[in-house]
Design a protein around this motif. Structure first.
Motif, short mmCIF file in Angstrom:
data_model
loop_
_atom_site.label_atom_id
_atom_site.label_comp_id
_atom_site.label_asym_id
_atom_site.label_seq_id
_atom_site.Cartn_x
_atom_site.Cartn_y
_atom_site.Cartn_z
N ASN A 624 33.97 3.32 4.89
CA ASN A 624 34.82 3.07 6.79
C ASN A 624 33.48 3.82 7.35
O ASN A 624 33.66 2.84 8.01
CB ASN A 624 36.59 3.74 6.10
N THR A 625 33.36 4.69 7.14
CA THR A 625 31.86 5.02 8.08
C THR A 625 31.61 5.31 8.30
O THR A 625 30.89 4.63 9.31
CB THR A 625 32.59 7.03 7.30
N ALA A 626 30.85 4.34 6.67
CA ALA A 626 29.11 4.02 6.47
C ALA A 626 29.12 2.58 7.53
O ALA A 626 28.51 2.62 8.33
CB ALA A 626 28.80 3.74 5.59
N GLN A 627 30.77 1.89 7.53
CA GLN A 627 30.97 0.68 8.65
C GLN A 627 30.40 0.78 9.28
O GLN A 627 30.02 0.06 10.35
CB GLN A 627 31.94 0.20 7.87
N LEU A 628 31.73 2.20 9.92
CA LEU A 628 31.16 2.20 11.79
C LEU A 628 29.82 2.65 11.91
O LEU A 628 30.00 2.18 13.36
CB LEU A 628 32.26 3.55 11.39
#
Length: 1840
Positions: A624-628
């Motif tokens: 999730n953080t990587a996508q953001l």
């Protein structure tokens, strides 16, 4: 990833040492190198490694090979088998060069790639083979260096071979080292060893000594112990040998064969010397190594005080009011000894206490305000102690069992001991952290302390950090704290509250990213990258209620919800910072134009740190953080325009690349697809892109972004290949150069990402990495968790056949188009613009780099080289993919061959057309480099990666854990590097037709007219010839042809000449002038001398560079090679397992060798003859002549007679009018005489006998004894008859006999009667000798030579050792035949008062005396008769300018050697005429001092004679020379253990000083009637004390009786010289190492000074100041005696009540120092006494002159001084008692003088010393106290 350190890093390379001057044991247990692997001793966890089928325990493989995508066992076995076979073949044929050299390189490459995976038998045999070759006395010097390196490599892993497996004899290594260091032949210019070979041999001996036999220690002691004469430089040599060779790591039950034989003896010798003898460093290195390798077995208790007292003095700290430092330099405790020895003893309570005292004593010197010359040394010496402690704990607790001795359990460090050490050392490290010169050392120390005891370090470190964050006005302080915190972060989770601080720390540091402060930004980025590497950056608040989470961790789980926000803010701040780095878009053309180097360097550091940060983050964040982050990155990349040559563009594209590389599933849609789509849109928006000459920043940025993203996209690019092709068709050949280059990058990126092999699972979910997650492990348990190798599984991208086919089509499409255009251009079919040619070449370069890993390497046959029969590897190993791979072709043919042929024709067309096409030719050279050398990633990239990984590993490793316990990312990156290293080591070895053709083109370009092309071609030539074996031989004729042809090419600014000279010059040691091949040397050297010199400045510099290259890097090349038959047969039979006899092979090899040796000799003679012919040519230019003469001088050898023409040439040019030519001829003559030197007969004698030649038993005492009286000078036994003289054994060396005699007898030069060299007639001389003799007997020639020597010459401004060596060689060789002529000239020279005439006379007379040492009596007695009056005349005519020359004469002639041999000449010098002027007398004394400077103990009677002569001159004005000579006379008055007391050892200093004490004492008792003679006598005595104590640094207690006199006259304003000498004497007393007998005597004398009423008060001040220095420099010794402490305390307290105010003040200063080093405890009782005194009420209304009032005032002042001393003892901190004491002092601010003055001074000093840290210090005061303090200070706003 990039690196801050770009040092070359290869597996198995030697560990680099921080201290080059130190040579610690390579395998010492206490390995302080930060990249050393922990060695678990107690762990039972098996270490996973790839092992072969054999169970041989000696096999040690590189563990990273197990991670590769393919097996390597079979490949490694094949490699080693082939290497063994060829090593044996080379040995049988004696083919050392190039055969053995080449296959040795292959062996090193094998070890680098596969480890030491050979069997133990092979391992031992390899070591023995290379050792035998190395120790062969006939081996070529360069090969000795090469083999030494290989043996060190084979022995580096100490645990692989036990001493039982291998035995190495020490004596051959010793003999080799003796030949190399120092090399007398090299000094004389007849034999040259490689540079730094002695360092390599030291390293090698350090490995070998573990395999010396048990008898080696005793054998070494028998060999070196007799050399331990403290008056001879040979003792330094002997101690150096002992330190180097003595084995100290033996099994405990074998100690009787090791250190027990010598340790106590050497310790007593060391402690007997109170100064810093030259041999002390070597001895301390030996002690420290013995301690480190025998922890717990050696009892050091009784030596601890002395050890640490000397250690403290090594720091050279200024003490006392005058801040005097040591009178001599003290570097004995180098950084290694200063760490190893204390750490090895620290388990002993006494040692630990001594360390605590030491740390407290030096603490104030670490404060940033207390900066001085001592600071760097103090930091360098102490800051590595924590690293040593870590190494010791690692040794005790984490090393697997091996053959090395175990540390006994009782000696193992307890946790309490470790904590005590950390608590004691912590203040030093924290203070040093803010030192402007050494914050890095302090950060490393704090890191190690945090590893040792995190609970002791982190609370203070975190408090300092939060305090600095609150106030950012001190950026340097903030950076230092962040650096220390970042370094300590890997151990934060060892601290119980460490997890709680992670999120607060991250939040606190976010503002640290500031484009206005790059250093602060770098520190912050480093912190975040370390954190990101250590912990999974994923929220775990949902696990707060999990059973695995403790109550303390639930808060931390909640904090992790901030991770996402922190990372997004971090990205925003990084992007904002990059925006601020940008400049105007129009300034793209020159990167950071006008900013300068500093800004560029800042950008590089920021770039490196930011790359490491985002690489770490994207391996740790959740999806999730990587996508953001990916979305935000793409938003920034698509919405902003970054000029492509700026930092912002580089880093933003790198971040996108990292997303694609580490998280391809996320990056594919969010970045790869989007970026390609964005580029397509932007291309579509522009019409006729191909025709645009300038692209806007937006499109260039899109091209760069796509190129970088595609390069890391791997298999995902396959889905976009067609779209990328479409893009390239529009952009690849566009007119805009920048757009074209970025399009080429895209093309290259597609091919690289699809064809290379690389890891792809950098990121994996925790459950895949840790099987116990989440069942048994929570997310917090993974914080800081390291993994073992067996827990790591690397997944690789390996291109499939279909992918290769796609790439082949891609390559064919774009490369063939460019190739066709170039072919048409080369054939003359079309005419292309320059830029079009360049674009075609760029396209070929980009696509070739992409497919190079799939292009065949050795695709055609080798071109044979006449005269060489070298076997090359049969297979192309290592295979860079491990499997058979599809080869990509171009037009159906091998790519390299097709491109090489086309490029050659292109070059011919360009050169033929005389087009100014430098850029195209430079591109061709780039392509040539790829074709010749490349197999994939460049070596530079691989080395850079290695440097980065080494840096990260050092920053993150925990040495107190299991071996190989690291963070997972490091394993994957190391696996990638291991794969890429295979491409680096897979070098082309054989020269094929294609390679030869390319190299010829490179040479042609290297001599072309274009400077840039030449430079690039020369660099490429050096690189290619350095990697392709014997490549230079194929093009040497071309180079020499171009060089000869350059004479007619003068229209191109000498371009061809310069190009040829650069090619010959080469790089480093690759010069063609330095090749170890006589055919090459024969052809190259004369060619350079014949080269047409011009007035071009560059050509002149090149000639100078060639000359300098030879002068600095020349190594002797072997002429006659001898086969090592025994080694060859042993290797061939044992290593290959063959049972046959190699007679035929050896016979063939011997025949080849004989032919080669004969050819070498022929080439050598031809070379010398040719050079002489060229240099004698009348038309030769001066520059050519000088360089040719330099070359010629290096071909004079000691293994072949100098050719006649060379000698004749040298003699002629000794009279050359050119200074440099004459100097070179002089050096050549020295070499010739060395080569002609006849062997001197030596005999072995039994020296232990009495004066009547009766044998005596070997002595047990040292010094002058009955058995060595026969070598001592006794006037009654000087041989004066011819028979006696000619049969007397003279011993030039000083050491024989003093410490004992060699057990095997003494090897000495035979007496003159047995020597034959002086008996030769002309008929017995060789032609070259006769030629020299004829010149030396030619009156005109000798007169001309003397005229040159005596001429005024600024270069001849001092005694010339080379002149002396030349004359000595002549006189020694031709003796009486040449003396008369020179004596005639000497008679004229000594009469002249002209400086250069006197200097020439000194040189010739020195040479005459030294050259006649071996003459018989009838010759030498006549010479003495002639020389004696000449010496007297010369000394009478001496001048100030020539005094140093005659001192050198005395030292090097009469003062050298056995004085019995030259006694008559000595007597002539010792005559001092009463008619001499003062200058003449002082000059003669200086010469006499030079004669006796060597401190020959055998001259005892002469020292009495000198003393008698001097005692009559004690009141003369030239007391300096008298004092110097007195120090020589007393130099043997030392107190060594086992000193023989039955024989007089020489004049006693105490007898002399006692003799004149009463006379000098009258200066105190009757000052009003002091005579001038008495005062002068006292001056001489003081000078003698200084010279005596400082020269030998031994202080006899009786000399201290002069202490009161010295204190009295130390500040006597009537005589400045006397005061200065008294200061020097007192400095010697205070800074010398005081014996236990001297300390009570010193205290007694101090007490006498301060208590005697008849001594002036100024003497009391001096004594108190000096006492403080004495105590500090002997602190540990004095602390052992409580009675001494009590006496000192009472004395100082008593002086606080002295009636003289200056004495009281100095007593307070002394008390401050004693408190500060905690010599005296600052107890409440002590404070109470001072407060009681200070509170005494002054009598009211009393007369201020009354005794009662004065006594009360004195006592009250004493109390105030005592309280002030308590305050001053804490200059940089505020203990709990200080505020109350300050308040108490404030009550006395209005007291009468001098009390009020003392109070004001105390407050002023307190304000000054506490200024820097007042923010912290004021917290110790209450508000009321602060208010009072503010009122008391001069500046009331200061503490507001």
């Amino acid at each position: 990833m990039s690196a801050e350190k770009t040092t070359k890093v290869l597996p198995e390379n030697p560990d680099s040492s921080r201290h080059p001057s130190v040579r610690p044991s390579p395998a010492r247990p206490l390995n302080m190198e930060t990249d050393a692997e922990p060695r678990p001793r107690t762990s039972a966890v098996p270490l996973h490694s790839q092992v072969s089928s054999t169970s041989d325990p000696a096999r040690r493989v590189d563990m990273y090979n197990r991670f590769l995508a393919y097996p390597v066992d079979a490949e490694a076995d094949a490699w080693f088998a082939e290497t063994k076979a060829n090593l044996a073949k080379c040995l049988l044929e004696a083919d050392y060069r190039p055969g053995l050299f080449f296959w040795t390189t292959r062996l090193e490459a094998y070890v680098a790639l596969y480890g030491r995976r050979f069997s133990k038998a092979d391992h031992v045999l390899l070591v023995e083979m290379y050792l035998a070759l190395l120790l062969d006395p006939d081996m070529e010097p360069s090969l000795v260096s090469r083999f030494a390196k290989v043996v060190a490599l084979l022995l580096r892993k100490l645990e692989l071979l036990k001493p039982e497996d291998l035995t190495i004899e020490w004596r051959p290594l010793y003999k080799l080292f003796q030949r190399v260091h120092p090399s007398t032949d090299q000094l004389h210019g007849v034999f040259y060893w490689p540079e730094k070979l002695d360092d390599k041999l030291r390293e090698l001996i350090g490995f070998c000594r573990y395999y010396f036999p048990l008898s080696a220690t005793q054998e070494m002691l028998d060999e070196f112990r007799p050399m331990l004469c403290p008056f001879d430089d040979q003792m330094s040599t002997a101690m150096d040998y002992l330190s180097m060779f003595l084995p100290t790591m033996l099994k405990p039950h074998q100690a009787q064969y090791g250190y027990e034989l010598w340790l106590e003896e050497f310790l007593n010798i060391w402690l007997a010397f109170h100064g810093v003898p030259a041999w002390e460093m070597s001895m301390l290195q030996l002690f420290s190594r013995a301690a480190a390798e025998n922890i717990g077995y050696i009892q050091w208790e009784k030596y601890v005080a002395a050890i640490f007292t000397k250690f403290l003095r090594t720091l050279e700290l200024p003490v006392g009011k005058k801040q005097l430092q040591l009178v001599y330099s003290n570097d004995s405790f180098d950084e290694s000894s200063a760490v190893l020895w204390p750490v090895a003893m620290i388990h002993n309570e006494k040692c630990l206490q001594a360390l605590e005292v030491l740390f407290r004593s030096v603490e104030s010197y670490f404060h940033p305000s207390n900066y001085g010359n001592w600071t760097d040394k103090l930091s360098q010496t102490l800051m590595f102690l924590p690293m040593g402690m870590v190494a010791r704990l690692q040794l005790e607790r984490f090393r697997p069992k091996d053959w090395m001795p175990e540390i006994p359990p009782e000696a193992c460090l307890s946790d309490d001991t470790v904590r005590r050490f950390v608590r004691a050392f912590k203040p030093l490290a924290l203070l040093n952290l803010f030192n402007k010169s050494a914050p890095e050392e302090a950060a490393i120390a704090i890191q190690q302390l945090a590893l040792l005891a995190p609970e002791e370090i982190f609370p203070d470190l975190l408090d300092k950090f939060y305090s600095s964050v609150e106030n950012m006005v001190e950026p340097l302080r903030f950076q230092a704290i962040v650096a220390a915190l970042s370094a300590s972060l890997p151990f934060l989770f060892n601290y119980k509250d460490g997890r709680k601080h992670v999120v607060p720390l991250m939040l606190a540091l976010l503002p640290g990213i500031d484009s206005n402060d790059v250093r602060k930004t770098v520190s912050t980025l480093g912190f975040f990258s370390t954190i990101a590497t250590m912990i999974p950056l994923r929220p775990c608040y949902d696990q707060a209620d999990s059973a695995q989470v403790t109550s303390d961790d639930r808060e931390v789980c909640g904090q992790t919800a901030e991770f996402e926000n922190i990372l997004l803010q971090l990205l925003d701040k990084c992007l904002a910072m990059l925006d601020n780095f940008a400049v105007e878009p129009g300034a793209r053309t020159d990167h950071m134009k006008g900013v300068g180097l500093e800004a560029n360097m800042e950008e590089k550091i920021v770039k490196m740190r930011m790359e490491m940060l985002w690489f770490a983050i994207l391996t740790q964040v959740d999806d999730n953080t990587a996508q953001l982050l990916a979305d935000k990155l793409y938003s920034a990349a698509s919405s902003r325009i970054y000029p492509v040559q700026q930092l912002g563009a580089s880093l933003v594209s790198y971040m996108c690349t990292v997303v694609m590389r580490l998280r391809p599933e996320i990056g594919k849609t969010r970045l790869l697809h989007a970026c390609i789509r964005l580029l397509e849109i932007r291309l579509a928006e522009r019409d006729n892109v191909m025709d645009l000459t300038n692209l806007d920043d937006e499109l260039l940025w899109s091209l760069k972004l796509v190129g970088d993203v595609v390069a890391s996209s791997g298999k995902h690019v396959l889905d976009y290949v067609d779209r990328i092709r479409s893009i390239l068709r529009q952009t690849l050949m566009m007119k805009c150069n920048s757009g074209h280059r970025y399009a080429c990058i895209i093309a290259r990126a597609v091919l690289i990402t699809l064809l290379r092999t690389y890891p792809i699972n950098y990121y994996e979910a925790p459950e895949k990495i840790f099987p116990d997650f989440p069942a048994k492990l929570s997310t917090l348990d993974l914080w800081g968790k390291r993994v073992q190798p067996e827990d790591v599984h690397v997944q690789w991208y390996v291109p499939e056949a279909q992918t290769v086919a796609v790439c082949a089509g891609f390559f064919q499409e774009f490369a063939s188009e460019a190739l066709d255009l170039l072919n048409q251009y080369a054939s003359g079919g079309v005419s292309l613009e320059d830029k079009k040619i360049q674009k075609c070449l760029h396209v070929l370069e980009a696509t070739l780099v992409g497919v190079i890993s799939h292009c065949g390497f050795d695709f055609d046959e080798m071109v044979a080289l006449p005269g060489y029969d070298l076997t090359y590897p049969q297979e192309d190993l290592p295979k860079i993919s491990g499997t058979k791979q599809e080869e990509i072709l171009l037009n159906g043919q091998p790519v390299r061959k097709v491109l090489a042929e086309t490029l050659q024709r292109v070059v011919e067309r360009v050169l033929m057309g005389h087009q100014d096409e430098t850029k195209s030719l430079k591109s061709v050279l780039v392509l040539y480099k790829i074709i010749l050398l490349s197999r994939g990633p460049s070596p530079e990239d691989v080395m850079l990666l290695g440097g980065t990984l080494s840096t990260i590993k050092n920053e993150l490793q925990n040495r107190l854990s299991l071996k190989k316990s690291r963070f997972r990312m490091l394993y994957i990156e190391k696996a990638r590097m291991q794969h890429e290293l295979r491409g680096v080591y897979q070098r082309a070895s054989r020269m094929t037709a294609t390679r030869v053709a390319i190299l010829k083109v490179i040479v042609r370009l290297a001599v072309s007219r274009y400077k840039e092309v030449r430079s690039n071609a020369q660099t490429l030539f050096a690189e290619v010839t350095g990697q392709l074996n014997l490549a230079y031989r194929y093009v040497l004729p071309d180079i020499l042809h171009y060089l000869a042809d350059s004479k007619s090419k003068t229209d191109d600014n000498d371009a061809q000449l310069k190009g040829c000279l650069y090619l010959i010059l080469g790089s480093k040691n690759l010069s063609l002038l330095l090749k170890h091949d006589w055919d090459t040397i024969r052809r190259v050297v004369p060619a350079v001398v014949e080269a047409q010199h011009s007035e071009n400045a560059t050509v002149s510099l090149l000639f100078d560079a060639l000359s300098e290259k030879v002068e600095t890097m020349f190594i002797t090349t072997g002429l006659v090679i001898k086969p090592a038959v025994d080694v060859a047969v042993k290797v061939a039979t044992e290593m290959l397992g063959l049972e046959i006899v190699f007679e035929q092979a050896l016979k063939i090899g011997q025949q080849k060798l004989e032919v080669k040796n004969a050819n070498n000799l022929r080439l050598y003679v031809e070379l010398v003859e040719h050079l002489v012919q060229l240099l004698n040519a009348p038309q030769i230019r001066l520059k050519n002549f000088l360089i040719g003469q330099v070359f010629l001088s290096y071909f004079i050898r000691n293994d072949v007679l100098p050719p006649l023409r060379l000698v004749q040439f040298t003699l002629e040019h000794l009279l050359d009018s050119n200074d440099k030519a004459r100097r070179t001829s002089l050096l050549m003559m020295i070499s010739i005489m060395r080569a002609l030197k006849p062997p001197r007969k030596k005999i072995r004698i039994e020296p232990c006998h009495d004066l009547n030649n009766r044998p005596l038993p070997l002595p047990t005492t040292i010094g002058i004894r009955e058995d060595n009286l026969w070598v001592c000078v006794d006037e009654t036994r000087i041989p004066t008859a011819e028979a006696d003289y000619d049969n007397t054994v003279f011993i030039d060396k000083i050491w024989p006999g003093y410490y004992g005699w060699p057990k095997s007898g003494l090897m000495v030069s035979a007496p003159a009667a047995q020597q034959s060299s002086w008996q030769r007639t002309r008929d017995q001389m060789k032609d070259v000798e006769l030629l020299i003799l004829d010149k030396l007997t030619d009156e005109q020639w000798v007169a001309a030579l003397i005229k040159f020597l005596a001429a005024e010459d600024f270069a001849h401004a001092e005694f010339d050792q080379e002149h002396f060596m030349m004359f000595r060689g002549w006189f020694r060789h031709f003796n009486k035949a040449v003396v008369p002529l020179f004596l005639q000239h000497l008679q004229q020279l000594v009469k002249s008062r002209e400086e250069h005439s006197q200097r020439a006379a000194a040189e010739i007379m020195t040479a005459l005396i030294r050259g006649s040492k071996r003459w018989p009596y009838r010759m030498v007695s006549k010479l003495w008769a002639d020389l004696a009056p000449l010496i007297q005349t010369a000394l009478n005519n001496i001048s100030g300018e020539t005094l140093p020359d005659w001192i050198a004469f005395g030292t090097n002639s009469i003062g050298y050697g056995d004085m019995r041999q030259i006694y008559p000449l000595l007597r002539s010098v010792l005559i001092l005429s009463p008619t001499d002027t003062g200058f003449q007398t002082s000059s003669k004394l200086a010469v006499i001092h030079g004669i006796f400077e060597c401190s020959d103990w055998r001259r005892r009677n002469l020292h009495y004679m000198v003393l008698e002569m001097l005692e009559s001159r004690l009141t003369d004005s030239y007391r300096d020379h008298v004092a110097y000579l007195l120090s020589v006379a007393f130099r043997h008055d030392i107190n060594l253990p086992h000193m023989d007391t039955r024989q007089d050892q020489g004049p006693k200093a105490t007898d002399f000083f006692n003799k004149y004490f009463a006379t000098c004492l009258s200066l105190l008792e009757d000052e009003g009637h002091t005579t001038l003679q008495t005062l002068i006598l006292f001056k001489t005595i003081v000078k003698a004390i200084v010279t005596h104590v400082s020269s030998l640094a031994t202080l006899r207690p009786d000399v201290l009786r002069y202490y009161p006199l010295l204190c009295r006259f130390e500040n006597d304003t009537r005589d400045a010289d006397l005061a200065k000498d008294c200061i020097s004497a007192l400095t010697c007393f205070s800074q010398v190492f005081l014996s236990e007998n001297a300390i009570p005597r010193l205290l007694s004398e101090v007490h006498a000074v301060v208590t005697k009423p008849d001594i002036p008060w100024r003497a009391r001040v001096v004594a108190l100041d000096n006492l403080q220095v004495c105590i500090f420099n002997n602190l540990l010794t004095i602390l052992e005696r409580p009675l001494w402490i009590q006496d000192i305390a009472a004395l100082v307290r008593q002086r606080l009540l002295d009636e003289q105010v200056e004495v009281r003040q100095m007593a307070a200063v002394t008390l401050t120092g004693l408190f500060q080093c905690q010599f005296l405890p600052m107890s409440p009782e002590e404070l109470g006494v001072f407060q009681q005194w200070a509170n005494l009420q002054l009598p009211r209304g009393a007369d201020k002159t009354s005794p009662e009032y004065l006594q009360t005032l004195i006592r009250r002042h004493a109390g105030v001084l005592g309280l002030s001393a308590c305050i001053a003892a804490h200059p940089y901190d505020v203990p709990a008692f200080v505020p109350n004491v300050l308040m108490a002092l404030g009550e006395h601010i209005n007291d009468p003088l001098p009390i009020s003055q003392t109070v004001r001074a105390t407050f002023g000093e307190f304000r000054r010393t506490h200024h820097d840290s007042w923010r912290e210090h004021k917290e110790k005061f209450s508000d009321d106290q602060l208010a009072i303090l503010t009122d008391l200070l001069v500046s009331p706003n200061y503490y507001a």
